[in-house]
Enzyme design. Structure first.
Site, PDB file in Angstrom:
ATOM      1  N   TYR A 141       0.813  -1.215   0.000  1.00 58.51           N
ATOM      2  CA  TYR A 141       0.000   0.000   0.000  1.00 58.51           C
ATOM      3  C   TYR A 141       0.849   1.268   0.000  1.00 58.51           C
ATOM      4  O   TYR A 141       0.425   2.301  -0.493  1.00 58.51           O
ATOM      5  CB  TYR A 141      -0.907   0.034   1.243  1.00 58.51           C
ATOM      6  N   LYS A 189       3.627 -15.479   2.881  1.00 55.84           N
ATOM      7  CA  LYS A 189       3.837 -16.258   1.654  1.00 55.84           C
ATOM      8  C   LYS A 189       5.339 -16.484   1.555  1.00 55.84           C
ATOM      9  O   LYS A 189       5.997 -16.093   0.577  1.00 55.84           O
ATOM     10  CB  LYS A 189       3.258 -15.474   0.455  1.00 55.84           C
ATOM     11  N   ASP A 221      -2.523 -18.568   1.223  1.00 58.35           N
ATOM     12  CA  ASP A 221      -3.523 -19.310   0.446  1.00 58.35           C
ATOM     13  C   ASP A 221      -4.185 -20.378   1.307  1.00 58.35           C
ATOM     14  O   ASP A 221      -5.400 -20.568   1.292  1.00 58.35           O
ATOM     15  CB  ASP A 221      -2.907 -19.899  -0.843  1.00 58.35           C
ATOM     16  N   ASP A 245      -6.123  -7.170   4.415  1.00 63.11           N
ATOM     17  CA  ASP A 245      -7.278  -6.569   3.741  1.00 63.11           C
ATOM     18  C   ASP A 245      -8.155  -7.669   3.152  1.00 63.11           C
ATOM     19  O   ASP A 245      -9.370  -7.695   3.348  1.00 63.11           O
ATOM     20  CB  ASP A 245      -6.790  -5.622   2.635  1.00 63.11           C
ATOM     21  N   ASP A 249     -12.075  -9.321   4.677  1.00 69.32           N
ATOM     22  CA  ASP A 249     -13.352  -9.428   3.954  1.00 69.32           C
ATOM     23  C   ASP A 249     -13.833 -10.875   3.959  1.00 69.32           C
ATOM     24  O   ASP A 249     -15.018 -11.155   4.125  1.00 69.32           O
ATOM     25  CB  ASP A 249     -13.206  -8.958   2.496  1.00 69.32           C
TER      26      ASP A 249
HETATM   27  C1  IPM Z   1     -10.383  -1.490   4.096  1.00 68.05           C
HETATM   28  C2  IPM Z   1     -10.599  -0.910   2.730  1.00 68.05           C
HETATM   29  C3  IPM Z   1      -9.446   0.014   2.390  1.00 68.05           C
HETATM   30  C4  IPM Z   1      -8.179  -0.812   2.420  1.00 68.05           C
HETATM   31  C5  IPM Z   1      -9.593   0.751   1.051  1.00 68.05           C
HETATM   32  C6  IPM Z   1     -10.901   1.515   0.958  1.00 68.05           C
HETATM   33  C7  IPM Z   1      -8.434   1.663   0.775  1.00 68.05           C
HETATM   34  O1  IPM Z   1     -10.757  -1.918   1.788  1.00 68.05           O
HETATM   35  O2  IPM Z   1     -10.282  -0.706   5.060  1.00 68.05           O
HETATM   36  O3  IPM Z   1     -10.314  -2.706   4.223  1.00 68.05           O
HETATM   37  O4  IPM Z   1      -7.828  -1.463   1.434  1.00 68.05           O
HETATM   38  O5  IPM Z   1      -7.507  -0.800   3.459  1.00 68.05           O
HETATM   39 MN    MN Z   2     -10.801  -3.921   2.658  1.00 66.81          MN
END
Ligand code: IPM
Ligand code: MN
Length: 356
Positions: A141, A189, A221, A245, A249
């Site tokens: 990032y 990884k 993975d 990240d 999710d």
């Molecule tokens: C999160 C989001 C952010 C990230 C984006 C919006 C930049 O996906 O907070 O998980 O990737 O960190």
């Molecule tokens: Mn995210």
């Protein structure tokens, strides 16, 4: 106590979920005898629309001047054409870096009552309760150099980590594990990436200072698969920025909706608290968003930035009671009759007042 905080409603559903969380904050303040001063600041698309950069300098200054910031969401498709650093999301990365919040804590759990209706089989999800500790100010990032050369049709980013960066995030994970089930899974990884090889050896070194915490290493993975096949195997997951990240999710699937997930971003100064979901422009302004991730982020804010454990526990208990009662926003599994965002906030607030 006087609770002085900064609010950044941001974009999309951000203002709605922050408003609902403010109802809960007012209920907590009333019940426990605190006073609240909450000043609202612009960021992301909301700032760009006001002719300011995605992270206005006044916003960063305001966040630095209070102990904690509650942020709704940032992201607006109207600005998709801008270069990454100028987009709303660029503002989010800038505020994380500007506040030095290198440790992103993302807890996921299956709330009782949601096991049967979530996307995972009940037997797999039942009892899942894990914490992802994501490194937040390094890795791909932020790594330099980075470039896109459209003419040559070539682009690159740099994944870069120093021993010091890995050590400090590893300590956050091991310290957190001591308050939980004393197990850390470090995800990397290392079979391919040099950054991961350094990561693995530094984490292994840090672990020697925590002989009471068990450490396991897992490739990313393999972790991605185990998260949804054996989520109860995990206690604390320690990982770098991009892996964290993606895995956070995925971990939302365990809870049943990403709308439930809170986060705390911590450094040595002020904290930043935000739900894991994004701005959800498709449902913005319709009172459909789930405010529970933001409300749970408020609980983390009170816990980590103000040391108000009892108040935070009350919020978590009120969320649990509301879900157990069958209250559901539209995103939640088993929502026969969905209630709106603000109503969900009101119900949690009412339970704060009523809990014994
Ligand atoms: C999160 C989001 C952010 C990230 C984006 C919006 C930049 O996906 O907070 O998980 O990737 O960190
Ligand atoms: Mn995210």
């Amino acid at each position: 106590m006087h609770l002085s905080i900064t609010l950044i409603p941001g974009d999309g559903v951000g203002p709605e979920v922050v408003a609902a969380a403010c109802d809960v904050l007012d209920a907590v303040a009333a019940r426990f005898g605190h006073t609240v001063a909450a000043a609202t600041q612009l960021m992301g698309g909301a700032a760009l629309r006001a002719g300011q950069p995605a992270l206005p300098p006044e916003t960063l200054a305001a966040c630095r001047a209070t102990r904690a910031t509650l942020l709704g969401a940032v992201g607006d498709p109207a600005f998709d054409h801008l270069p990454p650093k100028e987009r709303p999301e660029g503002g989010l990365l800038a505020i994380r870096k500007g506040l030095g919040v290198f440790a992103n804590l993302r807890p996921t759990r299956i709330w009782p009552g949601l096991e049967e209706s979530g996307p995972l089989k009940a037997d797999i999800a039942r009892g899942a309760d894990l914490l992802i500790v994501r490194e937040l100010t390094g890795g791909l990032y932020f790594g330099e150099p980075r470039q896109i050369d459209r003419l040559a049709g070539e682009a690159f980013n740099t994944m870069r980590y120093s021993t010091a960066e890995i050590e400090r995030i590893a300590r956050v994970a091991f310290d957190a594990a001591r308050t939980r089930r004393r197990h850390v899974t470090s995800v990397d990884k290392a079979n391919v990436l040099e950054t991961s090889q350094l990561w693995r050896s530094v984490v292994t070194d840090v672990a020697t200072q925590y002989p009471d915490v068990a450490l396991q290493h897992l490739y990313v993975d393999s972790c991605a698969m185990a998260l949804v096949t054996h989520p109860t195997r995990f206690d604390v997951i320690l990982t770098e920025n991009l892996f964290g990240d993606i895995l956070s999710d995925e971990a939302a699937v365990i809870a049943g909706s990403i709308g439930l997930l809170p986060s705390a971003s911590l450094g040595t100064g002020p904290g930043l608290y935000e739900p894991v979901h994004g701005s959800a422009p498709d449902i913005a302004g319709q009172d459909k968003a789930n405010p529970l991730g933001t409300i749970a982020s408020l609980a983390m804010l009170l816990r980590y930035s103000f040391g108000l454990e009892l108040e935070a526990d009350h919020i978590d208990a009120a969320i649990g009671a509301t879900l157990a009662e069958g209250d559901r926003t539209a995103d939640l599994p088993g929502a026969a009759i969905a209630i709106g965002c603000r109503e969900m906030g009101r119900r949690v607030a009412a339970r704060i007042a009523a809990l014994t």
